[in-house]
Every structure is written in structure tokens, then in C-alpha cells.
Design a protein around this motif. Structure first.
Motif, PDB file in Angstrom:
ATOM      1  N   ALA A  27     -26.598 -44.369 -55.038  1.00  9.35           N
ATOM      2  CA  ALA A  27     -25.153 -44.259 -54.810  1.00  9.35           C
ATOM      3  C   ALA A  27     -24.676 -42.807 -54.886  1.00  9.35           C
TER       4      ALA A  27
ATOM      5  N   ALA B 246     -14.043 -41.659 -49.982  1.00 10.57           N
ATOM      6  CA  ALA B 246     -14.221 -43.104 -50.174  1.00 10.57           C
ATOM      7  C   ALA B 246     -14.515 -43.774 -48.834  1.00 10.57           C
TER       8      ALA B 246
ATOM      9  N   CYS C 181     -18.006 -42.959 -47.570  1.00 14.40           N
ATOM     10  CA  CYS C 181     -19.061 -43.616 -48.350  1.00 14.40           C
ATOM     11  C   CYS C 181     -18.961 -45.137 -48.328  1.00 14.40           C
TER      12      CYS C 181
ATOM     13  N   LEU D  40     -16.585 -46.995 -49.794  1.00 16.44           N
ATOM     14  CA  LEU D  40     -16.211 -47.439 -51.139  1.00 16.44           C
ATOM     15  C   LEU D  40     -14.709 -47.639 -51.235  1.00 16.44           C
TER      16      LEU D  40
ATOM     17  N   GLY E  86     -14.201 -47.693 -56.970  1.00 17.59           N
ATOM     18  CA  GLY E  86     -15.635 -47.396 -56.940  1.00 17.59           C
ATOM     19  C   GLY E  86     -15.887 -45.906 -56.803  1.00 17.59           C
TER      20      GLY E  86
END
Length: 166
Positions: free
Chosen positions: A47, A67, A70, A72, A76
């Protein structure tokens, strides 16, 4: 990487046994494992290398941009950036023009670690495509691009259908 054992599926099970989605999930899971084994030497998890790659290419990024890059959600990403910040790999700074916006950037140490990632990822890709000619790799990329475009269209049409039902 070990190959899954061939299965003999009944006609009713055939679509499931021949699922492209399941095969892609298995490949991704094996790639994650392969990359994870290699980035551990850099002090990273699977991650954690992803945001470093994005920040290496486009630093700084806003938290929402990172975010999205990625895949996410905000929560997160916050936890992930907390861990990267604790390791001294990135910093957070509030925007001077809009205090709600947070910019995330690599530190000097983060830039050094991120600079090692392309070689790691290239080595994994070379192992993954071992035995493929350059032409086969090009065809594979073309097919995957088409598959991704179809999946995007499918997800979009499904999203629209679900919104109409709501």
C-alpha cells in the motif's frame, strides 16, 4: 509464479471457471505479493509504495488528488499518509489560499526511496512478461486497454442504472 491447476467445469460452472475478472484478480494478487516481497527491503508495504510513485511523478499533490490516484477514500489515505509521514517519507502542508486543502509532498528521504521504485516495478514486469515477445507484449497492452475501456463503460452504465433506480 505457480499456475492454478486446470479445472473441469460443468456447463453451468463454465462462465465462472472461465471468468476474466477472476483471472485478473488472481494475477493482481500474485503481483501484489511479488511487489510486496521486493519493497519490504525499502521499508515499505504494498500500500505504501503506490502514493510514493504518484508523488514522485507529480509532487506535491492535494490529498484528494492522491486519494483518487491511489484508489482510496479520504480516511484510507489519511491513515496511509500518517504512516508515510511517521517514516519520514512525506510531509503535509495546508494550502495558504484554502485551509481546507492539504498538499502532500515527498521529503528528501521519500524522494530517495521513491527513486528506487521504478527499477523494482520494472523487474517485476520483466518477470511477469518473461517469454513474451515484444509484439506479444504490445498486443497484450492493446487488449488490456480495450478491456479497461469496456470495464469503465460497464461501470459507468451500471452506475447510471443504479442512480435511476434510486
Amino acid at each position: 509464479m505457480p499456475q492454478p491447476a486446470p479445472t473441469t467445469a460443468s456447463p453451468a460452472e463454465a462462465p465462472y471457471a472461465q471468468s476474466i475478472g477472476l483471472q485478473l484478480r488472481r494475477i493482481v494478487a500474485q503481483l501484489v505479493t511479488a511487489i510486496d516481497h521486493r519493497v519490504v527491503a525499502l521499508g515499505l508495504t504494498d500500500a505504501q509504495w503506490r502514493p510514493l510513485v504518484h508523488l514522485r511523478q507529480h509532487s506535491p499533490l492535494t490529498a484528494s488528488e492522491l486519494a483518487q490516484a491511489c484508489g482510496l477514500d479520504a480516511g484510507g489515505l489519511t491513515r496511509l499518509v500518517d504512516r508515510l509521514q511517521t517514516k519520514g517519507l512525506c510531509t503535509r502542508e495546508r494550502s495558504e489560499s484554502d485551509r481546507r486543502v492539504v498538499h502532500i509532498a515527498l521529503t528528501a528521504q521519500g524522494a530517495r526511496v521513491a527513486a528506487k521504485l521504478p527499477a523494482v516495478l520494472l523487474a517485476v514486469r520483466e518477470e511477469l512478461t518473461r517469454g513474451f515477445s515484444a509484439r506479444e507484449q504490445a498486443v497484450l497492452h492493446q487488449l488490456l486497454d480495450r478491456l479497461e475501456a469496456n470495464a469503465t463503460a460497464l461501470a459507468t452504465s451500471t452506475e447510471i442504472t443504479c442512480q435511476k433506480r434510486a
